[in-house]
Write a protein that holds these residues in place. Structure first.
Motif, mmCIF file in Angstrom:
data_model
loop_
_atom_site.group_PDB
_atom_site.id
_atom_site.type_symbol
_atom_site.label_atom_id
_atom_site.label_comp_id
_atom_site.label_asym_id
_atom_site.label_seq_id
_atom_site.Cartn_x
_atom_site.Cartn_y
_atom_site.Cartn_z
ATOM 1 N N TYR A 164 17.600 72.336 53.990
ATOM 2 C CA TYR A 164 18.746 71.577 54.473
ATOM 3 C C TYR A 164 19.664 72.469 55.305
ATOM 4 N N LEU A 165 20.438 71.821 56.149
ATOM 5 C CA LEU A 165 21.514 72.492 56.859
ATOM 6 C C LEU A 165 22.736 71.589 56.797
ATOM 7 N N GLN A 166 23.737 72.042 56.066
ATOM 8 C CA GLN A 166 25.006 71.318 55.974
ATOM 9 C C GLN A 166 25.906 71.788 57.105
ATOM 10 N N LEU A 167 26.356 70.850 57.908
ATOM 11 C CA LEU A 167 27.222 71.157 59.043
ATOM 12 C C LEU A 167 28.604 70.586 58.755
ATOM 13 N N ASN A 168 29.592 71.441 58.660
ATOM 14 C CA ASN A 168 30.968 71.020 58.424
ATOM 15 C C ASN A 168 31.864 71.469 59.578
ATOM 16 N N SER A 169 33.029 70.854 59.665
ATOM 17 C CA SER A 169 34.015 71.220 60.688
ATOM 18 C C SER A 169 33.376 71.286 62.068
ATOM 19 N N LEU A 170 32.650 70.253 62.398
ATOM 20 C CA LEU A 170 31.888 70.267 63.649
ATOM 21 C C LEU A 170 32.800 70.238 64.865
ATOM 22 N N LYS A 171 32.344 70.916 65.911
ATOM 23 C CA LYS A 171 33.064 71.017 67.166
ATOM 24 C C LYS A 171 32.193 70.457 68.294
ATOM 25 N N PRO A 172 32.799 70.039 69.394
ATOM 26 C CA PRO A 172 31.978 69.543 70.515
ATOM 27 C C PRO A 172 30.930 70.557 70.974
ATOM 28 N N GLU A 173 31.239 71.832 70.881
ATOM 29 C CA GLU A 173 30.273 72.851 71.309
ATOM 30 C C GLU A 173 29.097 73.007 70.347
ATOM 31 N N ASP A 174 29.132 72.307 69.216
ATOM 32 C CA ASP A 174 27.973 72.285 68.315
ATOM 33 C C ASP A 174 26.945 71.245 68.743
ATOM 34 N N THR A 175 27.273 70.456 69.760
ATOM 35 C CA THR A 175 26.332 69.464 70.262
ATOM 36 C C THR A 175 25.070 70.146 70.759
ATOM 37 N N ALA A 176 23.927 69.723 70.204
ATOM 38 C CA ALA A 176 22.664 70.393 70.513
ATOM 39 C C ALA A 176 21.525 69.651 69.819
ATOM 40 N N VAL A 177 20.322 70.020 70.169
ATOM 41 C CA VAL A 177 19.154 69.638 69.382
ATOM 42 C C VAL A 177 18.935 70.739 68.353
ATOM 43 N N TYR A 178 18.833 70.340 67.104
ATOM 44 C CA TYR A 178 18.668 71.290 66.011
ATOM 45 C C TYR A 178 17.221 71.269 65.529
ATOM 46 N N TYR A 179 16.659 72.470 65.373
ATOM 47 C CA TYR A 179 15.264 72.638 64.975
ATOM 48 C C TYR A 179 15.173 73.455 63.693
ATOM 49 N N CYS A 180 14.241 73.097 62.834
ATOM 50 C CA CYS A 180 13.924 74.001 61.732
ATOM 51 C C CYS A 180 12.624 74.729 62.049
ATOM 52 N N ALA A 181 12.473 75.883 61.421
ATOM 53 C CA ALA A 181 11.327 76.737 61.694
ATOM 54 C C ALA A 181 10.911 77.460 60.433
ATOM 55 N N ALA A 182 9.638 77.833 60.386
ATOM 56 C CA ALA A 182 9.086 78.512 59.214
ATOM 57 C C ALA A 182 8.176 79.640 59.654
ATOM 58 N N ARG A 183 7.997 80.579 58.727
ATOM 59 C CA ARG A 183 7.184 81.740 59.057
ATOM 60 C C ARG A 183 6.457 82.186 57.798
ATOM 61 N N ARG A 184 5.179 82.505 57.925
ATOM 62 C CA ARG A 184 4.435 83.074 56.801
ATOM 63 C C ARG A 184 4.617 84.583 56.765
ATOM 64 N N GLY A 185 4.266 85.144 55.621
ATOM 65 C CA GLY A 185 4.014 86.580 55.566
ATOM 66 C C GLY A 185 5.209 87.483 55.470
ATOM 67 N N TYR A 186 6.368 86.945 55.143
ATOM 68 C CA TYR A 186 7.521 87.798 54.943
ATOM 69 C C TYR A 186 7.712 88.072 53.461
#
Length: 127
Positions: free
Chosen positions: A80-102
């Motif tokens: 999850y990503l909780q976004l609080n106190s949002l601003k106009p400059e937070d406007t964007a496409v948000y992506y999640c990502a994953a990585r093996r092997g860490y």
């Protein structure tokens, strides 16, 4: 094959909140560090949060610190990503990502280090 699917984006007013979800399939999320990135119009993709597996170590860049919170529910195979106190400059496409092997407690913070990506969810903050 690991697949990620974001949801929860939308239109919100300045100062509002949203919670984004990323459903992880094709494996068990429990051994993957996870990241959230965003891409604003005309800008490169940038990290907004990262979370290790085991230990719960997190990373936030200064421009979201104190406003965004990343969390995971391994039983639900979801991050999850909780976004609080949002601003106009937070406007964007948000992506999640994953990585093996860490290793436990470690997370990558650059987009080039992640190997699996969702298709993104649009967040629009009106002024």
């Amino acid at each position: 094959q690991v697949q990620l699917a974001e949801s929860g984006g939308g239109l919100v007013q300045t100062g509002g909140s949203l919670r984004l979800s990323c459903a992880f399939s094709g494996g068990k999320i429990s051994r993957y560090p996870m990241g959230w990135f965003r891409q604003r119009p005309g800008n490169e993709r940038e990290i907004v949060a990262a979370l290790s597996w085991g230990g719960g170590n997190t990373y936030y860049p200064n421009f979201v610190k104190g406003r965004f919170t990343i969390s995971r529910d391994d039983a639900k195979n979801t991050v999850y990503l909780q976004l609080n106190s949002l601003k106009p400059e937070d406007t964007a496409v948000y992506y999640c990502a994953a990585r093996r092997g860490y290793a436990c407690g470690v997370y990558p913070s650059s987009s080039a280090s992640y190997e699996y990506w969702g298709r993104g969810t649009q967040v629009t903050v009106s002024s």
